[in-house]
Design an enzyme around this catalytic site. Structure first.
Site, PDB file in Angstrom:
ATOM      1  CB  VAL A 177      -0.951  -0.013   1.226  1.00 54.50           C
ATOM      2  CG1 VAL A 177      -0.172   0.098   2.522  1.00 54.50           C
ATOM      3  CG2 VAL A 177      -2.006   1.067   1.131  1.00 54.50           C
ATOM      4  CB  CYS A 178       2.166   3.613  -1.712  1.00 54.93           C
ATOM      5  SG  CYS A 178       1.558   3.326  -3.389  1.00 54.93           S
ATOM      6  CB  THR A 179       0.310   8.384  -1.133  1.00 52.74           C
ATOM      7  OG1 THR A 179       1.200   8.407  -0.020  1.00 52.74           O
ATOM      8  CG2 THR A 179      -0.658   9.561  -1.046  1.00 52.74           C
ATOM      9  CB  CYS A 184       2.059  -0.048  -3.520  1.00 52.30           C
ATOM     10  SG  CYS A 184       0.761   1.110  -3.878  1.00 52.30           S
ATOM     11  CB  ILE A 206      -3.927   5.610   1.081  1.00 55.79           C
ATOM     12  CG1 ILE A 206      -2.982   4.512   1.565  1.00 55.79           C
ATOM     13  CG2 ILE A 206      -4.767   6.147   2.233  1.00 55.79           C
ATOM     14  CD1 ILE A 206      -1.788   5.029   2.334  1.00 55.79           C
TER      15      ILE A 206
END
Length: 247
Positions: A177-179, A184, A206
């Site tokens: 997961v990442c922004t 990711c 996210i």
């Protein structure tokens, strides 16, 4: 009532042979359309986040796609009452997201997308571990309850963390997961390239997850750090007061 400012984020891993040649063209159309933000260009693709009217940010995106010719582009749009950027910058980089791994082919090696609507169910399954690929100061603001943080200061430190934690990752279904999706996606490419089979990542990151789910199951805790003047956003993507963090 004044029109909301559209914030468009887009990236694509696509071969660009002469990325420097695109800079003046993108600056010209961006300034003509009163768009602000940052577009990064490299041989491996582009990564941009810019704001303006809905019509104008899409015109800039259309020009970017026309100039680079990607097969797939990851795009998301949200809205703000004010511009989150001060001016338009188009920069040439070695990588659109710096990992410092030579020869990594994201088109050839990458994990499987998990749609935001399916994410909560997926990460609560047995033998799934969630890796938050963001930096430590981002994770401190908010993350998923079950996520493991590599505690990196920069994304360039992530490959070393993977190397040191092979025992943790071995035999697991790895959910990254990442922004906004780009880190990711590149992280899954790294893991796939060194032999991990079951590697997944949250499509759109996210921000897309919060927009689509409103965190209805409360698996996300805190706010989401963003790299613009908002600094952090809540579940409804509104700016969060008090998160004016140094980085």
């Amino acid at each position: 009532m004044s029109e909301k400012i559209a914030i468009l984020s887009a990236y694509s891993f696509v071969n660009i042979e002469e990325p420097a040649n695109l800079i003046p063209k993108l600056l010209l159309i961006g300034k003509r359309k009163y768009v602000r933000g940052t577009i990064l260009l490299a041989n491996e693709g582009f990564n941009g986040s810019f704001s303006g009217s809905y019509e104008n940010v899409n015109l800039v995106l259309e020009e970017l796609i026309k100039l680079t010719g990607p097969k797939d582009v990851n795009v998301k749009i949200n809205y703000s009452d004010v511009h989150p950027f001060q001016k338009l910058k188009v920069r040439l980089k070695k990588e659109i997201v710096a990992m410092n791994v030579e020869g990594l082919n994201v088109d050839l090696f990458k994990g499987e997308y998990i749609e935001p609507k399916d994410w909560d169910e997926f990460i609560t399954k047995q033998n799934v571990i969630v890796i938050d690929t963001r930096n430590d100061y981002e994770v401190e603001v908010g993350t998923f309850k079950s996520a493991i943080s590599p505690n990196t200061k920069t994304f360039k430190q992530f490959p070393a963390w993977v190397q040191k934690n092979q025992g943790l990752l071995k035999g697991k279904r790895i959910a990254m997961v990442c922004t906004g999706g780009i880190r990711c996606e590149k992280s899954t490419s790294l893991l796939k390239s060194i032999g991990y089979d079951e590697v997944y990542h949250l499509k759109g990151g996210i921000l897309q997850y919060l927009e689509d789910t409103q965190n209805k199951n409360n698996l996300w805790q805190g706010a989401c750090f963003v790299f613009d003047d908002r600094r952090a956003v809540a579940d409804d993507l509104s700016p969060v007061a008090g998160h004016w963090l140094q980085r």
